[in-house]
Scaffold this motif. Structure first.
Motif: not given
Length: 336
Positions: A320, A207, A213, A168, A253, A316-317, A209-210
């Motif tokens: 977020l 991936g 995750t 990701e 996205q 990929q994220n 990002s928050d």
């Protein structure tokens, strides 16, 4: 859980690394696109503006400089010919040379002078002599692994931490044992498998990002996380307005792996060139040789307000992520 800001060549300087360190994270300074003098200046900023006990990471590429044949070069020129003509450029305008330099004796001299607490590598590790000299400075050694085999190799070389880079992740893949994309897997699969295979510190990347995750990474055995795309939107980052806008648009996205912009596999938002010829092309010169012509074309396109050849790296994220200061981004990662 400790948050490490991913080193992002071309997208930051010492300012972001300093801001992350002051906010309680581990800031990183990427050396890959800096001259010797520029890197020395940025390291001087880090040392003068940070507490002497602050942890920061100095990152280098450890790739092997490729040899290309006349036929390879001609096929690359044939692919680029319509674009060179469109922008009024000649083959003779393409810079000559090796592109980005891997870690070498000059790099080592700066490590020995400034003695960063962490030195990390992408695309494997330098040779044993150089690596031993870095270890002798007392620095922790980190490096990226995209497969279990790469993680086991890094552990055999005595690294202190392995960055498990899931599929990701935005930017360049750290692949170094082979170039088979079919062996690349996402963080949810890579992280627990590396955690089971090695005994050293494992850092999750890709991936993240928050806060959610981050929690997933911790639950799967990560000792820390490395975050890249979220910090691209930091006030202290140095990406272009077009890149920042793309990261906050529906375009983010849909990211793809491409080898067109540098010759190495990297994830980003598609640009015109990638859409025209396909994100992965057999005639792209190997890393980092492709970047010489692409840099020329990107400069010409930018003068016309176009992003035809722009590197819009993103994970990929990206959806977020939110803009703000580095400290605000760290608080969101920690608390949601």
């Amino acid at each position: 859980m400790k948050i490490i800001q991913a080193p992002m060549a071309g997208a930051q300087d010492a300012e972001l690394a300093i801001a992350v360190c002051r906010a309680g994270g581990i800031g990183s300074l990427p050396a890959a696109m800096l001259s010797f003098e520029q890197l020395q200046n940025e390291l001087q900023k880090l040392q003068t503006q940070l507490d002497s006990r602050a942890l920061y990471n100095l990152n280098f590429f450890a790739h092997q400089t490729p040899t290309i044949s006349d036929l390879q070069y001609q096929r690359w020129l044939d692919l680029l010919a319509p674009y060179l003509e469109e922008y009024g450029l000649r083959i003779e305008d393409i810079p000559q040379g090796k592109g980005r330099e891997p870690f070498n004796e000059a790099s080592l001299s700066l490590v020995e002078k400034f003695r960063p607490p962490i030195v990390s590598f992408h695309f494997g590790l330098p040779d044993d002599k150089l690596l031993g000299a870095v270890k002798a400075t007392g620095a922790q050694i980190w490096s990226s692994a995209t497969t279990v085999a790469e993680a086991l190799y890094l552990e055999s070389k005595g690294v202190d931490a392995i960055i498990a880079q899931g599929f990701e992740a935005g930017g360049h893949r750290g692949m170094f044992l082979n170039k088979d994309l079919s062996q690349q897997v996402g963080t949810l699969a890579l992280l627990p498998n590396i955690r089971k295979a090695v005994n050293c510190t494992v850092i999750a990347a890709g991936g993240i990002s928050d806060a959610r995750t981050m929690a997933y990474a911790k639950a799967m055995g990560a000792d820390a996380v490395q975050v890249g795309t979220a910090f691209l939107l930091a006030n202290e980052a140095k990406i272009t307005p077009e890149h920042k806008a793309a990261l906050q648009s529906p375009a983010a996205q849909h990211t793809v792996i491409t080898n067109l912009l540098s010759g190495g596999y990297a994830r980003g938002i598609p640009n015109r060139f990638m859409q025209d010829v396909g994100a992965i092309h057999v005639d792209a010169l190997p890393f980092p040789m492709a970047s010489l012509a692409i840099g020329l074309l990107n400069t010409a396109a930018t003068k016309q307000g176009k992003t035809d050849f722009r590197s819009l790296w993103a994970g990929q994220n990206a959806i977020l992520t939110q803009p703000g200061s580095a400290s605000e981004i760290i608080l969101r990662l920690q608390n949601g």
